[in-house]
Design an enzyme around this catalytic site. Structure first.
Site, PDB file in Angstrom:
ATOM      1  N   HIS A  36       0.791  -1.007  -0.070  1.00  0.00           N
ATOM      2  CA  HIS A  36      -0.050  -0.162  -0.038  1.00  0.00           C
ATOM      3  C   HIS A  36       0.976   1.203   0.070  1.00  0.00           C
ATOM      4  O   HIS A  36       2.003   1.218   0.445  1.00  0.00           O
ATOM      5  CB  HIS A  36      -0.742   0.073   1.265  1.00  0.00           C
ATOM      6  CG  HIS A  36      -2.099   0.922   1.336  1.00  0.00           C
ATOM      7  ND1 HIS A  36      -1.641   2.331   1.711  1.00  0.00           N
ATOM      8  CD2 HIS A  36      -3.324   0.811   1.237  1.00  0.00           C
ATOM      9  CE1 HIS A  36      -2.840   2.956   1.664  1.00  0.00           C
ATOM     10  NE2 HIS A  36      -3.742   2.240   1.319  1.00  0.00           N
ATOM     11  N   ASP A  90       2.797  -5.025   8.144  1.00  0.00           N
ATOM     12  CA  ASP A  90       1.655  -4.314   7.820  1.00  0.00           C
ATOM     13  C   ASP A  90       0.358  -4.995   8.017  1.00  0.00           C
ATOM     14  O   ASP A  90       0.082  -5.687   7.175  1.00  0.00           O
ATOM     15  CB  ASP A  90       1.703  -3.315   6.642  1.00  0.00           C
ATOM     16  CG  ASP A  90       0.351  -2.699   6.402  1.00  0.00           C
ATOM     17  OD1 ASP A  90      -0.565  -2.840   7.153  1.00  0.00           O
ATOM     18  OD2 ASP A  90       0.139  -2.029   5.092  1.00  0.00           O
ATOM     19  N   GLN A 109      -4.785  -5.405   6.930  1.00  0.00           N
ATOM     20  CA  GLN A 109      -5.703  -6.421   6.446  1.00  0.00           C
ATOM     21  C   GLN A 109      -5.485  -7.926   6.915  1.00  0.00           C
ATOM     22  O   GLN A 109      -6.260  -8.702   6.402  1.00  0.00           O
ATOM     23  CB  GLN A 109      -5.565  -6.424   4.891  1.00  0.00           C
ATOM     24  CG  GLN A 109      -5.711  -5.105   4.137  1.00  0.00           C
ATOM     25  CD  GLN A 109      -6.984  -4.619   3.930  1.00  0.00           C
ATOM     26  OE1 GLN A 109      -8.095  -5.292   4.471  1.00  0.00           O
ATOM     27  NE2 GLN A 109      -7.203  -3.329   3.809  1.00  0.00           N
ATOM     28  N   LYS A 168     -10.542  -0.964  10.642  1.00  0.00           N
ATOM     29  CA  LYS A 168     -10.848  -2.197   9.802  1.00  0.00           C
ATOM     30  C   LYS A 168     -10.917  -3.341  10.528  1.00  0.00           C
ATOM     31  O   LYS A 168     -11.169  -4.571  10.143  1.00  0.00           O
ATOM     32  CB  LYS A 168      -9.521  -2.138   8.972  1.00  0.00           C
ATOM     33  CG  LYS A 168      -9.318  -1.290   8.123  1.00  0.00           C
ATOM     34  CD  LYS A 168      -8.101  -1.429   6.955  1.00  0.00           C
ATOM     35  CE  LYS A 168      -7.543  -0.402   6.474  1.00  0.00           C
ATOM     36  NZ  LYS A 168      -8.397   0.233   5.216  1.00  0.00           N
ATOM     37  N   CYS A 208      -4.898   2.407  -3.846  1.00  0.00           N
ATOM     38  CA  CYS A 208      -3.579   2.918  -3.123  1.00  0.00           C
ATOM     39  C   CYS A 208      -2.222   2.029  -3.397  1.00  0.00           C
ATOM     40  O   CYS A 208      -1.310   2.053  -2.349  1.00  0.00           O
ATOM     41  CB  CYS A 208      -3.441   3.390  -1.644  1.00  0.00           C
ATOM     42  SG  CYS A 208      -4.918   4.328  -1.360  1.00  0.00           S
TER      43      CYS A 208
END
Lengths: 413, 169
Positions: free
Chosen positions: A130, A207, A210, A233, A371
Site C-alpha cells: 500500500h 503491515d 488487512q 478495519k 493505493c
C-alpha cells in the site's frame, strides 16, 4: 466491562443482528456491503460504547485528578490491556496507540530511520505494498541516503522469495512487508520473511491492516519487530490504530512528536521523555476511539478469530468459484494463500464503470488502484474492482455480487 | 427556437447519435446553453429507471469518438483518481469548440453530455453558465469529488479555457 463468552457455533444471522447498518437500503435495494477492506461496519456494542462515553464520562485522559478523568483514563488503558493478549505481546507498554496504520508506519520510518538508517543502507519493501508502506520508506531513504529495494511478485501475486533472499545483506536495515495484500488478498509467508531478515540482523515491520481482523496474530511466535494496524478495519472506530514494537527498539528510538503526555520533565535547557508507551503518544489522543476499540476486540473475541477465518475462507472459495463462471471475468491475485479479498476485472470494461453499476444495485465495492499504483502498473491495468469480505457477509451477499457483475457485463460489454 | 426548429431538434433526442447531431443543429439555430440543458432535462425525464438512463449514457459513451487521437496525450489529460479524461479546446469563429474523451465508458457518456452543453458557445456565455442539468437529471453524484472520475475537474477546466479566451478576446 464484562468478558463476553465465545460463541459456541458461528451463526452469521445472529452476528448480522449486531450490525444495525446492515438492515438499511441503498438505491432502494438492500445494502450488500463488500468494501470491508476499506473499513468495516461497527457492531451495536461499539456504537453503544461511543454514546456511553460521551453521555457518561467524557474527559481528558492521563492528567486530571477528578472522577471523570479517572474513568476515561481507566477505560482508555483497558484497550491497551486487551490488545496485549490479542496480539500476545510480552508487555503492555509495547502497545502504542496511534491514529492508524499510516501513522504507525510513519512513526517507525521516522524514528527508527533517525537512529538506525545511514547512508548506503538498504530498506526492503515489496511490489504489493500500500502507498502507506511505500512513501514513508521513500522519505526515510531520501533523508538518510539509503536505498529502497522492492521484492518482485509473480503473476499470481505471490512474493518472489528467491529474489528476497538475494536482496538481504548486512546493509539491510529494515524489511517492511504487508501481511495480507489489500489489493490481491495474498497472505505472505511472514514467518519465513522474518526469519530470513533476522539472519542478517534486520528487523521486520508487518503491515497487518488487512490481517488483524481475519487471522490470529501472535507477535512473540512470529518474533516480529513491529506490527501495525487500524481500529476501523477491525469493527472499531476510526482515528485509532496500533503500533506494536519490541521494547528494545522502542527504547532505542527517539520520540516521534513532542508535546504533552510524552514528557517526564521540561525545562528550557533539556526535556526528559516519558517512559513507554507514553514516549510515543504526544498530545491528547482520540479518547473515544481509543476506549471503544476495546469493545471491538471483545466483539471479535466473542465470535472467535478462528471461526471468523473459517467462515470468510468458505465465502472466498464460494465467491471465487461463482465469479469465475461469469464470462469475461479476470481475477487479479490468485495466490495459493489468500484471505478475504477478491480483485477482478471484466475484460473490456473499466473498473469504474463496473463499480457505478454495482452501486446502483446497492452493492458497495471498491474500484480503482487501491493505493497500490506500482502494483497496478505491474499488471498493466488502471485498477480493479475489489470485493472484500467480513464476518457478517453471507452467501446471499456473494450471489448478489455475482448477479450484479453479470448485469454490469450485459450493460457494458 | 420556433416550433419547427424545436421539432427538428427533438427529433434527434434519445438517439444514439443525438448529441453530435444536436451540436450541428444547435450551431445552425444558435440555441443557448440553458436551452440545451432544458432539452436534456426533458429527454431524461422519459427514462423510467436508472438502468434505462445508464444504458443511454453508456450508449453515448460507446458511440461518440469525441477526440482526435492526437489530443489523447498527457498534456490534454485531466487526471481523476480512477478514470482519465482528455479535453481539448479550440477557438473558432468566436466560439469555443470542446472535444473530450475518457477511458471509462460511463464517464465518457457523461463527458459527451457536458460537451454537448458547453461546446460551440461564446467564451463569455460558457464562463457565465451555470450547469444545473446534471442535478436535475439525477447524476449529481458523478460530479462529487469523492467519485474521482475527473468530471468535476473537466468542468472547471472548460470554464478556465473559456475565461482565458474571453480575456484574450
Amino acid at each position: 466491562m464484562e468478558e463476553p463468552a465465545v460463541l459456541e457455533r458461528f451463526d452469521v444471522d445472529r452476528i448480522r443482528q449486531d450490525f444495525p447498518i446492515l438492515t438499511r437500503t441503498v438505491n432502494n435495494r438492500p445494502l450488500v456491503y463488500l468494501d470491508n477492506g476499506a473499513t468495516t461496519q461497527k457492531p451495536r456494542q461499539v456504537i453503544d460504547a461511543i454514546v456511553e462515553y460521551y453521555t457518561q464520562y467524557n474527559s481528558n485522559v492521563h492528567r486530571g485528578v477528578h472522577h471523570l478523568s479517572q474513568l476515561a483514563t481507566d477505560a482508555f488503558e483497558v484497550t491497551r490491556r486487551k490488545l496485549k493478549p490479542f496480539i500476545n505481546s510480552a508487555h503492555e507498554h509495547e502497545v502504542i496507540l496511534t491514529k492508524g496504520t499510516t501513522e504507525s508506519i510513519n512513526l517507525v520510518a521516522s524514528c527508527y530511520g533517525k537512529a538506525f538508517v545511514h547512508a548506503g543502507d538498504e530498506i526492503i519493501i515489496s511490489a504489493m505494498e500500500h502507498h502507506s508502506n511505500i512513501v514513508p520508506w521513500q522519505l526515510c531513504c531520501e533523508e538518510r541516503g539509503a536505498t529502497l529495494k522492492v521484492i518482485p511478485i509473480n503473476e499470481a501475486g505471490e512474493l518472489d522469495m528467491e529474489a528476497y533472499r538475494s536482496m538481504l545483506n548486512e546493509r539491510t536495515k529494515m524489511v517492511a512487508i504487508t501481511y495480507v495484500s489489500n489489493a490481491l488478498g495474498t497472505v505472505n509467508p511472514v514467518k519465513d520473511i522474518i526469519g530470513l531478515a533476522h539472519a542478517v540482523g534486520a528487523p521486520v515491520l508487518l503491515d497487518a491492516a488487512q490481517a488483524i481482523q481475519h487471522l490470529s496474530i501472535d507477535v512473540q511466535a512470529l518474533d516480529v519487530d513491529f506490527l501495525v494496524f487500524s481500529g476501523h478495519k477491525m469493527y472499531g472506530p476510526t482515528g485509532i490504530g496500533v503500533l506494536y514494537g519490541k521494547e528494545k527498539w522502542l527504547d532505542a528510538m527517539p520520540p516521534y512528536q513532542g508535546g504533552g503526555e510524552m514528557i517526564k520533565e521540561v525545562t528550557f535547557e533539556k526535556t526528559t521523555y516519558n517512559e513507554l508507551p507514553f514516549k510515543y503518544e504526544a498530545g491528547t489522543p482520540n479518547i473515544e476511539a481509543g476506549i471503544c476499540l476495546a469493545y471491538a476486540i471483545d466483539y471479535i473475541n466473542s465470535v472467535g478469530l478462528d471461526q471468523i477465518a473459517r467462515h470468510e475462507h468458505d465465502l472466498l472459495e464460494y465467491a471465487t468459484g461463482h465469479l469465475l463462471e461469469v464470462p469475461h471475468i479476470r481475477l487479479i491475485g490468485t495466490a495459493r494463500e489468500k484471505s478475504s479479498v477478491l480483485s477482478f476485472l471484466l475484460d473490456g470494461a473499466h473498473p469504474y464503470d463496473v463499480g457505478v453499476i454495482l452501486d446502483k444495485l446497492g452493492i458497495a465495492v471498491r474500484t480503482g488502484h487501491h493505493c497500490t499504483q506500482p502494483l497496478m502498473d505491474h499488471y498493466g491495468i488502471p485498477g480493479t474492482v475489489r470485493a472484500s469480505i467480513a464476518m457478517y457477509n453471507t452467501k446471499a451477499d456473494i450471489d448478489a455480487l455475482v448477479t450484479g457483475v453479470e448485469r454490469a457485463a450485459a450493460m457494458l460489454l | 427556437m420556433n416550433e419547427q426548429q424545436r421539432c427538428c431538434y427533438k427529433f434527434f433526442s434519445r438517439k444514439s447519435i443525438a448529441l453530435r447531431l444536436k451540436s450541428v443543429v444547435s450551431n445552425l439555430i444558435k440555441v443557448s446553453i440553458n436551452e440545451i440543458q432544458n432539452e436534456l432535462i426533458e429527454d431524461f425525464s422519459f427514462f423510467e429507471d436508472w438502468m434505462a438512463k445508464y444504458e443511454y449514457i453508456i450508449q453515448l459513451g460507446k458511440d461518440l469518438p469525441l477526440i482526435d487521437e492526437q489530443y489523447k496525450r498527457d498534456e490534454y489529460l485531466i487526471k481523476g483518481c480512477q478514470s482519465k479524461v482528455w479535453l481539448h479546446a479550440e477557438h473558432r469563429d468566436g466560439k469555443v469548440i470542446f472535444t473530450a474523451d475518457s477511458d471509462a465508458i460511463i464517464t465518457k457518456g457523461l463527458v459527451a453530455l457536458m460537451v454537448s452543453v458547453l461546446s460551440n458557445h461564446a467564451p463569455q456565455e460558457i464562463v457565465e453558465s451555470e450547469l444545473y442539468f446534471i442535478d436535475q437529471i439525477g447524476l449529481q453524484e458523478h460530479l462529487s469529488p469523492t467519485r474521482a472520475n475527473g468530471l468535476l475537474s473537466m468542468v472547471k477546466q472548460m470554464k478556465l479555457y473559456a475565461a482565458a479566451l474571453n480575456a484574450h478576446v
